[in-house]
Design a protein around this motif. Sequence first.
Motif, PDB file in Angstrom:
ATOM      1  N   ALA A  46     -15.361  11.567   3.357  1.00 52.35           N
ATOM      2  CA  ALA A  46     -14.642  10.363   2.935  1.00 52.35           C
ATOM      3  C   ALA A  46     -13.735  10.754   1.782  1.00 52.35           C
ATOM      4  CB  ALA A  46     -15.619   9.269   2.505  1.00 52.35           C
ATOM      5  N   PHE A  47     -12.436  10.578   1.977  1.00 54.97           N
ATOM      6  CA  PHE A  47     -11.462  10.922   0.953  1.00 54.97           C
ATOM      7  C   PHE A  47     -10.543   9.725   0.693  1.00 54.97           C
ATOM      8  CE2 PHE A  47     -12.196  15.156   3.006  1.00 54.97           C
ATOM      9  CZ  PHE A  47     -12.925  15.706   1.958  1.00 54.97           C
ATOM     10  N   GLY A  48     -10.009   9.638  -0.512  1.00 57.60           N
ATOM     11  CA  GLY A  48      -9.024   8.610  -0.827  1.00 57.60           C
ATOM     12  C   GLY A  48      -9.502   7.218  -0.463  1.00 57.60           C
ATOM     13  N   GLY A  49      -8.732   6.567   0.405  1.00 52.73           N
ATOM     14  CA  GLY A  49      -9.092   5.221   0.832  1.00 52.73           C
ATOM     15  C   GLY A  49     -10.451   5.142   1.492  1.00 52.73           C
ATOM     16  N   GLY A  50     -10.912   6.242   2.089  1.00 54.12           N
ATOM     17  CA  GLY A  50     -12.257   6.266   2.656  1.00 54.12           C
ATOM     18  C   GLY A  50     -13.316   6.073   1.590  1.00 54.12           C
ATOM     19  N   VAL A  51     -13.100   6.673   0.410  1.00 49.60           N
ATOM     20  CA  VAL A  51     -14.000   6.440  -0.720  1.00 49.60           C
ATOM     21  C   VAL A  51     -13.939   4.966  -1.129  1.00 49.60           C
ATOM     22  CG1 VAL A  51     -14.477   7.005  -3.131  1.00 49.60           C
ATOM     23  CG2 VAL A  51     -13.821   8.811  -1.536  1.00 49.60           C
ATOM     24  N   GLY A  52     -12.743   4.384  -1.071  1.00 44.32           N
ATOM     25  CA  GLY A  52     -12.610   2.964  -1.377  1.00 44.32           C
ATOM     26  C   GLY A  52     -13.451   2.098  -0.463  1.00 44.32           C
ATOM     27  N   LEU A  53     -13.455   2.403   0.830  1.00 45.27           N
ATOM     28  CA  LEU A  53     -14.273   1.639   1.767  1.00 45.27           C
ATOM     29  C   LEU A  53     -15.756   1.746   1.427  1.00 45.27           C
ATOM     30  CD1 LEU A  53     -12.602   2.481   5.212  1.00 45.27           C
ATOM     31  CD2 LEU A  53     -12.302   0.418   3.840  1.00 45.27           C
ATOM     32  N   ILE A  76      -7.462   1.366  -4.913  1.00 51.68           N
ATOM     33  CA  ILE A  76      -8.914   1.339  -4.728  1.00 51.68           C
ATOM     34  C   ILE A  76      -9.663   1.437  -6.052  1.00 51.68           C
ATOM     35  CG2 ILE A  76      -8.700   2.317  -2.417  1.00 51.68           C
ATOM     36  CD1 ILE A  76      -9.723   4.989  -3.573  1.00 51.68           C
ATOM     37  N   SER A  77      -8.953   1.646  -7.150  1.00 52.74           N
ATOM     38  CA  SER A  77      -9.612   1.924  -8.427  1.00 52.74           C
ATOM     39  C   SER A  77     -10.586   0.830  -8.885  1.00 52.74           C
ATOM     40  CB  SER A  77      -8.578   2.207  -9.513  1.00 52.74           C
ATOM     41  OG  SER A  77      -7.756   1.088  -9.768  1.00 52.74           O
ATOM     42  N   PRO A  78     -10.305  -0.481  -8.716  1.00 52.22           N
ATOM     43  CA  PRO A  78     -11.276  -1.474  -9.193  1.00 52.22           C
ATOM     44  C   PRO A  78     -12.651  -1.317  -8.542  1.00 52.22           C
ATOM     45  CG  PRO A  78      -9.182  -2.527  -8.710  1.00 52.22           C
ATOM     46  CD  PRO A  78      -9.100  -1.136  -8.167  1.00 52.22           C
ATOM     47  N   TYR A  79     -12.651  -0.946  -7.271  1.00 51.58           N
ATOM     48  CA  TYR A  79     -13.901  -0.871  -6.521  1.00 51.58           C
ATOM     49  C   TYR A  79     -14.624   0.447  -6.792  1.00 51.58           C
ATOM     50  CZ  TYR A  79     -11.032  -4.482  -4.576  1.00 51.58           C
ATOM     51  OH  TYR A  79     -10.211  -5.567  -4.463  1.00 51.58           O
ATOM     52  N   VAL A  80     -13.869   1.524  -6.909  1.00 48.87           N
ATOM     53  CA  VAL A  80     -14.484   2.815  -7.208  1.00 48.87           C
ATOM     54  C   VAL A  80     -15.048   2.818  -8.625  1.00 48.87           C
ATOM     55  CG1 VAL A  80     -14.116   5.298  -7.378  1.00 48.87           C
ATOM     56  CG2 VAL A  80     -12.985   4.007  -5.558  1.00 48.87           C
ATOM     57  N   LEU A 140      -6.994  -5.383   2.188  1.00 45.58           N
ATOM     58  CA  LEU A 140      -8.109  -4.838   2.959  1.00 45.58           C
ATOM     59  C   LEU A 140      -9.313  -4.613   2.056  1.00 45.58           C
ATOM     60  CD1 LEU A 140      -9.650  -3.406   5.213  1.00 45.58           C
ATOM     61  CD2 LEU A 140      -8.298  -1.346   4.723  1.00 45.58           C
ATOM     62  N   MET A 141      -9.108  -3.937   0.938  1.00 47.19           N
ATOM     63  CA  MET A 141     -10.228  -3.621   0.062  1.00 47.19           C
ATOM     64  C   MET A 141     -10.885  -4.883  -0.476  1.00 47.19           C
ATOM     65  SD  MET A 141     -10.636  -0.372   0.094  1.00 47.19           S
ATOM     66  CE  MET A 141      -9.675   0.878   0.975  1.00 47.19           C
ATOM     67  N   ARG A 142     -10.084  -5.864  -0.862  1.00 43.77           N
ATOM     68  CA  ARG A 142     -10.670  -7.101  -1.377  1.00 43.77           C
ATOM     69  C   ARG A 142     -11.414  -7.860  -0.277  1.00 43.77           C
ATOM     70  NH1 ARG A 142      -7.500 -11.569  -4.972  1.00 43.77           N
ATOM     71  NH2 ARG A 142      -7.180  -9.696  -6.251  1.00 43.77           N
TER      72      ARG A 142
END
Length: 266
Positions: free
Chosen positions: A114-121, A150-154, A95-97
Amino acid sequence: MAELPQEHPLVLGRTGAIARLRLDRPALHNAFDAGLISALTATLEQLAADADVRVVVLEGSGASFSAGADLNWMRGMAAASEAENRQDALALARLMRTLDELPKPTIARVHGAAFGGGVGLVACCDIAIGVPAAKFGLTESKLGLLPAVISPYVIAAIGAREARRWFATAEIFDAATALRIGLLHEVVEAEALDAAIERQIALLLKAGPLAAAGAKRLVARVAATADRDSIDGDNADLIAGLRISPEGQEGLSAFLDKRAPGWAKD
C-alpha cells in the motif's frame, strides 16, 4: 443492490450483511486514477445508503492492496492546469472523507503493498489487518510532492511525530512498523488473514448496528473538541438517547435476561 458493470475497476460482493469491495486493477497494482476514484466514491455512497449492509471490507486484487497513483494518470495531471489539478485533488478528498465517515464499520484487508493513496485508504478504515509481507510508503516527496489530501487521515492514524518522518523521507516501511505506529491494528500470516477478518466481522455483528456505526462519530467528535464541558454534555445526551432507543432497550434487556440481542449473529 445493483451489480457493478463489467470492465469496472471494482468488484462488489455481498454475503448477508457483509459487503466486500475489491479494487480490481491487478495489472496496475490497483493504482488510482480518476475512474477508480469516482467509482469507489460512488460505490461507498451506495453502501452508506443501504440499510442491509452492516460491515464493509475493503481489499485489493492481485499482488498489491493499492500502489497509489496510476503513472499515466499522473502524467496527464502534470500537463493539466492548476485549476484542473485542484478539482482532481478535491475528488480524491471526497473519496477519503466518504470512506472515513462511512456510517458502517469498515475493515481494510491489506494482503500486499500500500503506497500513497493506498495508505490513505488503510488509514480511513476503522480496522486494518495486514500480512507480514505487506509494504507501505508515503512516497510523494520523491516526486517533489506531499501526501496532502490524505494527510488528515494518516496523521489521525499514526500521529504527527511519525507523520513528519514518513512524509519527509518517503521511506518504505514494513508491516511490523505499520503495526507499531498505528496504521495497522493487527499483523497475521497470509494463511490466517481471512480468519482474522472473519473474527472482526463476527465481533461487529454482535454489536448493536447503530452503536457500531456510531462509534467512529463519537471518537471523531471527542477528538476534535477541546471544551470538556461541551464533551460531557454532548456525551450525556448521547448515552441518554441510546439507553432509551429501541436498540439500547433491546441490548439492556438481553443482557439482563441473559440472552443474545436480536441483531446478534451466531
